[in-house]
Design an enzyme around this catalytic site. Structure first.
Site, PDB file in Angstrom:
ATOM      1  N   GLU A  32       0.867  -1.176   0.000  1.00  0.00           N
ATOM      2  CA  GLU A  32       0.000   0.000   0.000  1.00  0.00           C
ATOM      3  C   GLU A  32       0.904   1.226   0.000  1.00  0.00           C
ATOM      4  O   GLU A  32       1.620   1.480   0.958  1.00  0.00           O
ATOM      5  CB  GLU A  32      -0.894  -0.028   1.237  1.00  0.00           C
ATOM      6  CG  GLU A  32      -2.293   0.538   0.998  1.00  0.00           C
ATOM      7  CD  GLU A  32      -2.259   2.032   0.681  1.00  0.00           C
ATOM      8  OE1 GLU A  32      -3.027   2.470  -0.196  1.00  0.00           O
ATOM      9  OE2 GLU A  32      -1.468   2.750   1.306  1.00  0.00           O
TER      10      GLU A  32
ATOM     11  N   CYS B 129       4.434  -2.347  -8.385  1.00  0.00           N
ATOM     12  CA  CYS B 129       3.074  -1.972  -7.981  1.00  0.00           C
ATOM     13  C   CYS B 129       3.098  -0.734  -7.082  1.00  0.00           C
ATOM     14  O   CYS B 129       3.302   0.371  -7.569  1.00  0.00           O
ATOM     15  CB  CYS B 129       2.361  -3.146  -7.338  1.00  0.00           C
ATOM     16  SG  CYS B 129       0.554  -2.928  -7.250  1.00  0.00           S
TER      17      CYS B 129
ATOM     18  N   ARG C 288      -3.219   5.477  -9.070  1.00  0.00           N
ATOM     19  CA  ARG C 288      -3.417   4.370  -8.124  1.00  0.00           C
ATOM     20  C   ARG C 288      -4.664   3.575  -8.494  1.00  0.00           C
ATOM     21  O   ARG C 288      -5.654   4.124  -8.973  1.00  0.00           O
ATOM     22  CB  ARG C 288      -3.583   4.896  -6.690  1.00  0.00           C
ATOM     23  CG  ARG C 288      -2.367   5.564  -6.105  1.00  0.00           C
ATOM     24  CD  ARG C 288      -2.647   6.140  -4.716  1.00  0.00           C
ATOM     25  NE  ARG C 288      -2.832   5.114  -3.694  1.00  0.00           N
ATOM     26  CZ  ARG C 288      -3.985   4.748  -3.187  1.00  0.00           C
ATOM     27  NH1 ARG C 288      -5.116   5.329  -3.591  1.00  0.00           N
ATOM     28  NH2 ARG C 288      -4.063   3.810  -2.265  1.00  0.00           N
TER      29      ARG C 288
ATOM     30  N   ILE D 202      -2.689  -6.793  -9.095  1.00  0.00           N
ATOM     31  CA  ILE D 202      -3.559  -6.715  -7.920  1.00  0.00           C
ATOM     32  C   ILE D 202      -3.730  -5.242  -7.551  1.00  0.00           C
ATOM     33  O   ILE D 202      -2.783  -4.589  -7.120  1.00  0.00           O
ATOM     34  CB  ILE D 202      -2.957  -7.490  -6.735  1.00  0.00           C
ATOM     35  CG1 ILE D 202      -2.738  -8.967  -7.106  1.00  0.00           C
ATOM     36  CG2 ILE D 202      -3.861  -7.378  -5.508  1.00  0.00           C
ATOM     37  CD1 ILE D 202      -2.001  -9.757  -6.046  1.00  0.00           C
TER      38      ILE D 202
ATOM     39  N   HIS E 259       3.171  -7.665 -10.188  1.00  0.00           N
ATOM     40  CA  HIS E 259       3.939  -8.267  -9.095  1.00  0.00           C
ATOM     41  C   HIS E 259       4.764  -9.459  -9.589  1.00  0.00           C
ATOM     42  O   HIS E 259       4.334 -10.610  -9.437  1.00  0.00           O
ATOM     43  CB  HIS E 259       2.991  -8.767  -7.994  1.00  0.00           C
ATOM     44  CG  HIS E 259       2.314  -7.710  -7.201  1.00  0.00           C
ATOM     45  ND1 HIS E 259       2.831  -7.208  -6.025  1.00  0.00           N
ATOM     46  CD2 HIS E 259       1.142  -7.063  -7.415  1.00  0.00           C
ATOM     47  CE1 HIS E 259       2.005  -6.298  -5.544  1.00  0.00           C
ATOM     48  NE2 HIS E 259       0.982  -6.180  -6.372  1.00  0.00           N
TER      49      HIS E 259
ATOM     50  N   GLU F  74       7.177 -10.740  -8.104  1.00  0.00           N
ATOM     51  CA  GLU F  74       7.570 -11.499  -6.920  1.00  0.00           C
ATOM     52  C   GLU F  74       6.522 -12.510  -6.483  1.00  0.00           C
ATOM     53  O   GLU F  74       6.808 -13.408  -5.676  1.00  0.00           O
ATOM     54  CB  GLU F  74       7.878 -10.543  -5.753  1.00  0.00           C
ATOM     55  CG  GLU F  74       6.685  -9.901  -5.083  1.00  0.00           C
ATOM     56  CD  GLU F  74       6.108  -8.689  -5.809  1.00  0.00           C
ATOM     57  OE1 GLU F  74       5.258  -7.998  -5.218  1.00  0.00           O
ATOM     58  OE2 GLU F  74       6.520  -8.440  -6.964  1.00  0.00           O
TER      59      GLU F  74
END
Length: 238
Positions: free
Chosen positions: A60, A90, A120, A151, A215, A217
């Protein structure tokens, strides 16, 4: 294992205030180099000073920025960006942007470093998260698509190239046919001829810095981590 050719040891930090830092650590530990890659979980300015490069994870963005401010890390991070490679995924991509839209009330602290405007949650809420195969020439085994995990992903609204900064290199785009049906691509960049020049960009480099709106990762595929080490980090150590 993925192999990287290096001539010196490498210390890569992962900003570990909030978000998917453990997953980045696992991905980096899969890489095989002539010299060992040491991973530092960065929570203080002292941790940061030991690093040759930094990854800012997904999570976040406003929370990461708030905790960085509380930890006295905002200015050290901005100074680090002026000298060493940084990759943002992200939320990390948002923090590396020159400007951001769709912020929470009160605005958003940014680190800067990459000449883009980002929105965002550009692809929608958590329930609108999705995966998409990406074709990326610069990765090892480029014929095998890389699965992008999006995501609450940000969207690159505009690029801001200038003669004062390194050129912006687009690494990956989301194919138009894979854009979520709930989204509508619009054109933002001056001189755009198609939506592929703006919002479909999901990975790019500017000089030693890199951002991905997805992402890497969260997959078992460490090729993006290898790409960051090979193209962004190693050249700064030669």
């Amino acid at each position: 294992m993925t192999h990287v050719q290096v001539s010196s040891s490498i210390t890569i930090g992962i900003l570990a205030l909030q978000g998917a830092f453990a997953e980045h650590q696992t991905a980096l530990q899969k890489l095989s180099c002539q010299k060992k890659i040491s991973v530092v979980l960065v929570r203080t300015a002292e941790d940061l000073s030991a690093c040759d490069a930094l990854i800012i994870p997904g999570g976040e963005s406003t929370t990461i920025a708030f905790l960085a401010k509380l930890s006295g890390l905002l200015e050290p991070l901005r100074t680090f960006l002026q000298k060493k490679p940084v990759w943002g995924t992200c939320a990390g991509a948002i923090l590396l942007a020159q400007a951001v839209e769709n912020t929470k009330k009160g605005g958003q602290e940014l680190l800067g470093g990459i000449s883009v405007t980002i929105a965002r949650n550009g692809w929608g809420s958590q329930v609108e998260s999705f995966e998409a195969p990406l074709s990326i020439d610069g990765l090892l085994d480029p014929s095998t698509p890389f699965m992008g995990v999006f995501i609450r992903a940000p969207v690159v609204l505009a690029l801001h190239p200038s003669t004062e900064n390194p050129p912006i290199e687009v690494i990956a785009r989301l194919p138009i046919n894979l854009v979520p049906k709930s989204q509508k691509l619009t054109l933002h960049d001056e001189g755009d001829s198609s939506p592929q020049d703006s919002q479909s960009i999901v990975a790019l480099r500017q000089g030693r810095h890199m951002l991905t709106t997805f992402h890497p990762e969260l997959t078992k595929d460490s090729r993006f981590h290898e790409y960051f080490v090979r193209t962004c980090v190693v050249p700064t150590l030669l």
